[in-house]
Design a protein around this motif. Sequence first.
Motif, PDB file in Angstrom:
ATOM      1  N   TYR A 167       0.829  -1.200   0.000  1.00  0.00           N
ATOM      2  CA  TYR A 167       0.000   0.000   0.000  1.00  0.00           C
ATOM      3  C   TYR A 167       0.867   1.253   0.000  1.00  0.00           C
ATOM      4  CZ  TYR A 167      -3.768  -3.278   0.630  1.00  0.00           C
ATOM      5  OH  TYR A 167      -4.647  -4.313   0.443  1.00  0.00           O
ATOM      6  N   GLY A 168       2.056   1.169   0.548  1.00  0.00           N
ATOM      7  CA  GLY A 168       2.994   2.309   0.503  1.00  0.00           C
ATOM      8  C   GLY A 168       3.367   2.634  -0.934  1.00  0.00           C
ATOM      9  N   VAL A 169       3.725   1.605  -1.684  1.00  0.00           N
ATOM     10  CA  VAL A 169       4.130   1.826  -3.079  1.00  0.00           C
ATOM     11  C   VAL A 169       2.939   2.325  -3.893  1.00  0.00           C
ATOM     12  CG1 VAL A 169       4.837   0.638  -5.201  1.00  0.00           C
ATOM     13  CG2 VAL A 169       6.075   0.212  -3.072  1.00  0.00           C
ATOM     14  N   VAL A 170       1.783   1.689  -3.666  1.00  0.00           N
ATOM     15  CA  VAL A 170       0.574   2.093  -4.401  1.00  0.00           C
ATOM     16  C   VAL A 170       0.256   3.558  -4.104  1.00  0.00           C
ATOM     17  CG1 VAL A 170      -1.924   1.769  -4.506  1.00  0.00           C
ATOM     18  CG2 VAL A 170      -0.418  -0.217  -4.606  1.00  0.00           C
ATOM     19  N   ALA A 171       0.333   3.934  -2.835  1.00  0.00           N
ATOM     20  CA  ALA A 171       0.012   5.310  -2.455  1.00  0.00           C
ATOM     21  C   ALA A 171       1.003   6.293  -3.071  1.00  0.00           C
ATOM     22  CB  ALA A 171       0.001   5.435  -0.934  1.00  0.00           C
ATOM     23  N   LEU A 172       2.271   5.934  -3.050  1.00  0.00           N
ATOM     24  CA  LEU A 172       3.293   6.840  -3.578  1.00  0.00           C
ATOM     25  C   LEU A 172       3.116   7.047  -5.077  1.00  0.00           C
ATOM     26  CD1 LEU A 172       5.822   8.468  -2.890  1.00  0.00           C
ATOM     27  CD2 LEU A 172       7.200   6.413  -3.341  1.00  0.00           C
ATOM     28  N   VAL A 173       2.919   5.930  -5.800  1.00  0.00           N
ATOM     29  CA  VAL A 173       2.737   6.047  -7.254  1.00  0.00           C
ATOM     30  C   VAL A 173       1.455   6.835  -7.536  1.00  0.00           C
ATOM     31  CG1 VAL A 173       2.402   4.779  -9.409  1.00  0.00           C
ATOM     32  CG2 VAL A 173       4.017   3.928  -7.730  1.00  0.00           C
ATOM     33  N   GLY A 174       0.394   6.516  -6.817  1.00  0.00           N
ATOM     34  CA  GLY A 174      -0.884   7.209  -7.019  1.00  0.00           C
ATOM     35  C   GLY A 174      -0.742   8.705  -6.793  1.00  0.00           C
ATOM     36  N   MET A 175      -0.042   9.058  -5.755  1.00  0.00           N
ATOM     37  CA  MET A 175       0.128  10.468  -5.432  1.00  0.00           C
ATOM     38  C   MET A 175       0.891  11.201  -6.539  1.00  0.00           C
ATOM     39  SD  MET A 175       1.682  11.724  -1.867  1.00  0.00           S
ATOM     40  CE  MET A 175       3.292  11.859  -2.580  1.00  0.00           C
ATOM     41  N   LEU A 176       1.973  10.572  -6.977  1.00  0.00           N
ATOM     42  CA  LEU A 176       2.779  11.207  -8.023  1.00  0.00           C
ATOM     43  C   LEU A 176       1.975  11.352  -9.314  1.00  0.00           C
ATOM     44  CD1 LEU A 176       6.160   9.375  -7.365  1.00  0.00           C
ATOM     45  CD2 LEU A 176       5.710  11.811  -7.032  1.00  0.00           C
ATOM     46  N   VAL A 177       1.252  10.267  -9.656  1.00  0.00           N
ATOM     47  CA  VAL A 177       0.442  10.304 -10.879  1.00  0.00           C
ATOM     48  C   VAL A 177      -0.652  11.359 -10.721  1.00  0.00           C
ATOM     49  CG1 VAL A 177      -1.184   8.983 -12.295  1.00  0.00           C
ATOM     50  CG2 VAL A 177       0.968   7.945 -11.577  1.00  0.00           C
ATOM     51  N   GLY A 178      -1.190  11.477  -9.511  1.00  0.00           N
ATOM     52  CA  GLY A 178      -2.247  12.456  -9.259  1.00  0.00           C
ATOM     53  C   GLY A 178      -1.787  13.887  -9.457  1.00  0.00           C
ATOM     54  N   MET A 179      -0.506  14.132  -9.306  1.00  0.00           N
ATOM     55  CA  MET A 179       0.014  15.493  -9.484  1.00  0.00           C
ATOM     56  C   MET A 179       0.213  15.836 -10.952  1.00  0.00           C
ATOM     57  SD  MET A 179       2.820  15.561  -6.413  1.00  0.00           S
ATOM     58  CE  MET A 179       3.165  17.311  -6.412  1.00  0.00           C
ATOM     59  N   GLU A 180       0.345  14.797 -11.778  1.00  0.00           N
ATOM     60  CA  GLU A 180       0.737  15.039 -13.171  1.00  0.00           C
ATOM     61  C   GLU A 180      -0.286  15.878 -13.945  1.00  0.00           C
ATOM     62  OE1 GLU A 180       3.391  11.230 -14.552  1.00  0.00           O
ATOM     63  OE2 GLU A 180       1.240  10.940 -14.356  1.00  0.00           O
ATOM     64  N   ILE A 181      -1.541  15.426 -13.958  1.00  0.00           N
ATOM     65  CA  ILE A 181      -2.546  16.069 -14.813  1.00  0.00           C
ATOM     66  C   ILE A 181      -2.818  17.517 -14.376  1.00  0.00           C
ATOM     67  CG2 ILE A 181      -4.950  15.942 -15.657  1.00  0.00           C
ATOM     68  CD1 ILE A 181      -3.140  13.863 -16.943  1.00  0.00           C
ATOM     69  N   PRO A 182      -2.992  17.765 -13.067  1.00  0.00           N
ATOM     70  CA  PRO A 182      -3.188  19.177 -12.686  1.00  0.00           C
ATOM     71  C   PRO A 182      -2.032  20.067 -13.143  1.00  0.00           C
ATOM     72  CG  PRO A 182      -3.744  17.733 -10.861  1.00  0.00           C
ATOM     73  CD  PRO A 182      -3.182  16.862 -11.930  1.00  0.00           C
TER      74      PRO A 182
END
Lengths: 574, 545
Positions: A167-182
């Motif tokens: 879940y740490g890796v999933v959260a980290l990747v998700g967070m980074l990906v979440g920053m991309e589009i904005p």
Amino acid sequence: MRPPVSEDEQAPVEEAPLHAPNSEHSTAGGASQGAPRRIWGPPQRDEASQKKAEADGRREAEGPSKTTATLLLVTVLVIATCGLVYELLASTLASFVLGDAVMQYSTVIGVYLSAMGVGAWLSGYVVDDVAKRFVDIEIAVALVGGASAPILFFAFAHLSWFRVVLYGVVALVGMLVGMEIPLLLRILRARYAFKDLVARVLTVDYLGALVGSLAFPIFFVPKLGLVRTSLVIGGINAVTALASTYLLDDEIKKTLGLRLRALAVLVALGVGVVAADRLTLLAEEGLFADEIIYAKQTPYQRIVITRGRASFQLFLNGNLQFSSADEYRYHEALIWPAIAARVEAGDPVKRVLVLGGGDGLGLRELLKTPGLEAVTLVDLDPFMTHLARSQPLLSALNEGAFSDPRVTIVNDDAYVWLGAPKNAGQKFDVIIADFPDPNHYALGKLYTTRMYALMKQHMLERAVLAVQSTSPLFARKSFWCIARTMERAGLAVAPYHVFVPSFGEWGYVLAREGSITPPSRLPPLAKPLRYLDDPTLRALFVLSRDMQSLDVEVNRLDNQVLVHYYEAEWKRYL
Amino acid sequence: MPTRRDVLATFLGAAFAGVACKSKAPVGHYHGELFGPRFDRGHKLRDPKELAATLARTDLPEQKTRVVVVGGGPAGLSAAWRLIRGGLAAKEDVQVFELDDVAGGTSRGGQSEVTRYPWGAHYVPVPSGDARALGVLLEEMGIVEGHEADGYPVIAEHVLCRAPEERLFYRGRWYEGLYLQAGAQKEDLRQFRAFKRELQGWRKWRDLKGRRAFVIPTARASDAEEVLALDAVSMAQWMDQKGFTSARLRWLVDYACRDDYALSLQDASAWAGLFYFVSRMNDLGASSELMTWADGNGGLVRHLLGVVADRVHLGKSVIDVRPRGAQEQVVTYLDRDGAPHRLIAERVILAVPRYVARHLCPSLADRKEDLAFDYGAWAVCNVHLNGRGARPQGVAMAWDNVLYESPSLGYVSATHQEGNDHGPTVWTWYYAITDPGKDARKKLLDAHWRDWADVAFSDLSRAHPDLHALADRIDVFRWGHAMTRPRVGARRALREAAAHVPVGAVHFAHTDLSGVAIFEEAHDHGVRAAEEVLAALSFQVPSIR
């Protein structure tokens, strides 16, 4: 094609300082500061700017800015595709190794999406050098996302707190990906009218999701496997980051550092692909039909667990030990004829010795025996018995057999253990020999006259022995060599067989000193078995003509003929 | 002071030393000890002044016994074993003196927490019916399960060398067997077959009295001129004459000569070269199976010691044996502190190598026996490993593991026979020095613990690149007089010397009386000498030989 945003509109916005997290909304579409607008809705523009934009658009249509903007949209597509693949990778991997796909997909997607939300929110804190920060994040996604599958497999094989890492890796990747589009929206806002910007970016974003969701099961998993997919997708992210430094050349002050970093990540992932081959996890993938979810080289053997759609499999040194789909057939046939023969003769089954069988599946069957007092399991490899005790898939399949107080585990070579003077006093009602097939000398010794003579020394009067004896169909000589060897050691034998879909026809030899009659009925059990009932039990001992006795030599320590028979016979199939 | 490269070049060749001394070559981190026979005690015999002073003493109390056996190796223990079986069962009637602190001679074994391991000779082929006395010993050990029609005993499975018996390392890969099949040309294989036919021809050969040419014990062998003629040429010459030019065949025979005789193909007699192969073939022409124990022939020594038990005096060196009157033999020995003692016996068996016997029995001193008794030097290194390391290229670990491209004799895995295939083990590495007698001993003793350990480590590393991570300890044993060597002419010289014939009440028992160094011959001589003594002491017992 809608016209892109004009240069004229872009200029003042670029100069406008961005302080507040929500400032990008207020400035999207080039409107003046402090005038909030709806984000999700038709963009509002005044007539003049609209016209001007259209005029500029015609002019710009042939210019570099249009190309840049289009390419940036392509970037969105790639980012979206990669983002979805990371999500699917983590979900698939988690369900592979932990089982319970519904739970794994739900939790991983939940964590991933919420982390994207966090990322989107955090993007508001990016104030300066938006383009540079965007590339930074791209590089970070490439690295973390690209390494995610190798990291997770490694964690599963070596750490007890796998879920934390997952879940740490999933959260980290998700967070980074979440920053991309904005961030990309903010970069693009000067090039598009807001209505177009949102429409296009979101369209491409969802399109990317479609591409990712189709490519993942159709291309990536079957062609590359999870680890290589992860590394390759990371590589695509790194290339995107590198390309972005060119697209956003005039918005980034110093591009060299970024380019070098992107290249470094690209090289690292490339090395990962090559090195992973050498690290054997991937190299083995070609050998197995299904995804490897666990691989460990112990001092004794290589343990691999693979997982397919509906079942998982255990391999030792590349040889299938069981498939969860049909192992019950194998293990019921291994255990119950011996128990039944002993009970039918009016003898108790109190103490049982299991040699090999470190997966605990034979134990699971044994522990159902009424009146059973103690089982000693002697398996060479402490890693195997530990895995069978603690790995969720395995311990669920063996029904926690290793936690049963009646079970004693000994990690020793069965040949050495049986011959050790300190164990001479240990005698049993039933002995089960569940060794891997005799494909090399260290295993061949476990099927010799000497080995059976040692077993006899540990058998109580009228004790029963059952030996897994490879396939009487594919390796007929080997099968009968084992039976003849047991006879030479002074045992009466009753060979039998069972059909296990993942193995084919499989054979065992039931034996006892003096004489042995095949059992005709199972002992009374609390619950019926899955495979065996009384008529099936009797049918096990009927060998068709193509599996019947052959003239073979006896396997002795000093000739080890069985290893040669076995090699010659299986070579025809492998 | 020789450099590491010099040492490796001396024992493993200059080319190999060059490779092994490259900076990238892995370095071992092991410790270990240097062992050897008690030279200090043995060499006292060479100082006539000190000896004369001790012998002149008249104040030494005299104790009595019936038979003194000098030497606690296989010959001496076998002699005592036979004496006890033959009726001299009382403890005080037979006394065995061994100058070393350990019995067993070159058949001795050692033991660690992990396993027993050999320090020298490590196997005995299953004897034919000709070796009757050895058959009796094996029966007594409880390892004979019956007899084949041709008289061979059926030996218990766990004593027979477990398959795979041997493998050969060549150019980075292990191959099964000792003959290098890989890459063999048609001509090689033709010669190999022809060589085997020659051996089979000799196996079937009988003289006019029906005796075989090559048989164990050699006492039963033919003394026909046709056989003795083989003693006059070297094995290399014999192979030349027969057209055996194949390099890999000559390697195999050279290996056999180094392994059993510490001689090269050029120095071993053709008699010896053929003896190695033919004496251990059965009537079907196949090699006899081997009996072995974790500690090699230590398994046999342990049984003999169990029988002879407290009649063996370790660390006590006999320095003189001489007759007094018609009935008495005066035996003088030194205890561990060097204090002299005297024992009066009726009979003495000198179960020691000839070069020692010559010092103890003055009447032997003038005999010209140098050609019959020549000794080779050996280094034996026990490498203690903490694990088995990576799986090798090619066939799996065997009992005997030989390196084709090395002048060493390879190594034996101690845990193999115990069926222990995992975890820590001990490898016993052998190196026979083929130089002439004194040169061989000088070469052996000039190299110290570090040198020999390094030679063994470097040699093994070529087949086991991960050895540096596995080897914890390397112990070195230097055998100055490891074995008698059947050079060209030795067999005839031995016959002419009639070295086994008793001198007065002094009897002789040692494998070197047969010109080859094997347990079976030591046992046979021990039994023969014991039976001579039993007869002299008027025990009416039939021979078990």
